[in-house]
Motif scaffolding. Sequence first.
Motif, PDB file in Angstrom:
ATOM      1  N   THR A 168       0.786  -1.237   0.000  1.00 60.58           N
ATOM      2  CA  THR A 168       0.000   0.000   0.000  1.00 60.58           C
ATOM      3  C   THR A 168       0.811   1.277   0.000  1.00 60.58           C
ATOM      4  N   GLU A 169       2.013   1.251   0.505  1.00 62.38           N
ATOM      5  CA  GLU A 169       2.820   2.479   0.535  1.00 62.38           C
ATOM      6  C   GLU A 169       3.911   2.410  -0.516  1.00 62.38           C
ATOM      7  N   ALA A 170       4.098   3.515  -1.229  1.00 62.67           N
ATOM      8  CA  ALA A 170       5.080   3.529  -2.318  1.00 62.67           C
ATOM      9  C   ALA A 170       6.497   3.258  -1.824  1.00 62.67           C
ATOM     10  N   ASP A 171       6.840   3.778  -0.592  1.00 67.02           N
ATOM     11  CA  ASP A 171       8.223   3.600  -0.135  1.00 67.02           C
ATOM     12  C   ASP A 171       8.527   2.161   0.230  1.00 67.02           C
ATOM     13  N   ARG A 172       7.481   1.371   0.368  1.00 70.42           N
ATOM     14  CA  ARG A 172       7.725  -0.013   0.766  1.00 70.42           C
ATOM     15  C   ARG A 172       8.634  -0.728  -0.219  1.00 70.42           C
ATOM     16  N   MET A 173       8.578  -0.320  -1.483  1.00 75.70           N
ATOM     17  CA  MET A 173       9.357  -0.986  -2.524  1.00 75.70           C
ATOM     18  C   MET A 173      10.847  -0.904  -2.217  1.00 75.70           C
ATOM     19  N   THR A 174      11.303   0.232  -1.720  1.00 69.66           N
ATOM     20  CA  THR A 174      12.732   0.367  -1.408  1.00 69.66           C
ATOM     21  C   THR A 174      13.133  -0.673  -0.380  1.00 69.66           C
TER      22      THR A 174
END
Lengths: 229, 236
Positions: free
Chosen positions: A162-168
Amino acid sequence: MLHVFDFMREMTTLSVVLRMLLAFLCGGVIGLEREYKHRPAGFRTHILICLGAAMTTLTSQYLYLTMQMYTDVARLGAQVIAGIGFIGAGTIVVTRQRRVKGLTTAAGMWTSAIIGLACGAGYVECAIFATLLVMAAEMLLIRLEYRVASGAREMNIYVEYTEADRMTEILQGLRAEKVRITNLEISRRVEGDRRYSAVVSLGNLRGIPAERLLSRLEAMDDVLLVEEM
Amino acid sequence: MADVQELTVWSMMLRLLLAVAAGGLIGLERETKHRAAGFRTYMLVALGATVTMLLAQYLSWMVEGPWLHLAKNVVPTDVSRLGAQVINGVGFLGAGTIIVTHRQEIQGLTTAAGLWASACMGLAIGVGFYTCLITGVVLILLCMVLFSPMENAIHATSRSMNIYVELTGIGDLGALTHGIKAQGCTIYDLELNKSGEGGARRLSAIYTVSLQKKQEHAELLARLSAVDGVVSIEEN
């Protein structure tokens, strides 16, 4: 040479018919197995190729022995090897991901043709044994196939978060396991609640169990779904 | 019988007619399936191969006969030389008929193999090898006609399957992959492709799966089509 097969090497009607039947059988046996695996070159293709090749060596022998003409008995057969190579090349395709597909199909057809050459020439021992080996190799590979697939060096993982920063964090987590990230595709859901979906292609997985990677990702916050593909 | 074995005008005409008949017979089956190479293509290929071998025999005869005392350097000609290139050449033709569709499906292999076998048969006809011709025609027809329904039957229930799916987006991959596994399939390979631009962007995926238990492919596809996000699903 086994002398029991000497009658197959003469130019009698029976010998000719038997040799063609043998080619039909050898091609059929190899083709049947390919058909079951749902390969593009199936049953009929292998039979036709094996039969055609047998006809060429038979014709060469006919010219040499029955018509007593001046000829190299191997010449027609030689071009079979080249010609089927061309047909095989037509089946090979390089996909978008730069993978080469269709090589085994082409190689199978090529080998089938050469076995046909042996059948037509009367080299029955070699033709039969080679066919048996091709079958044995294929059947053994069924057992190996799953083992190779699960211990594969490459893998695709599908993640929803759900959160974009999770990908990092996901990428860092994967890199910590010393896997190589060969491709990444992310898409964002347009309507509804915010959701990101990504397909991560991994390489260099030797020795690393897939479960460990999956559970590591599942344990992260905001990660909704992790699926191995 | 000796007459037709030798190369006389009559035996030449007989062999050409046989080539047309044999090629036509084989091509007839392909024509009914509306393949690219139909009736006439098979006939032409068989005819060409026969003429090649007739020509080769003619040349051999001339070199050893009338031309023997006319040539400065007497070079014997190999009667197989022309025929050998027929095999090569029709291989080229065959390779040209093979199409790989955008779904990575290979079409036209049986046609190519059939054309090639037709050419090989033409070589046998050209030299007057009637035994080989008759056996060849019978076996090729048997293969093309009788084994076609057998191939279809094997396909319908085989354990391996290639599934081509079009999805609305990457987001639907998870549900679909889960759905496939739920049907008892092991996924061996997956290939993703994007196609189209702008609003019409489609994600297409090709799954190579192995079925744990024997089931009808059509039923499996029907069940998978119910998964969200699947625009179209078919078997490769």
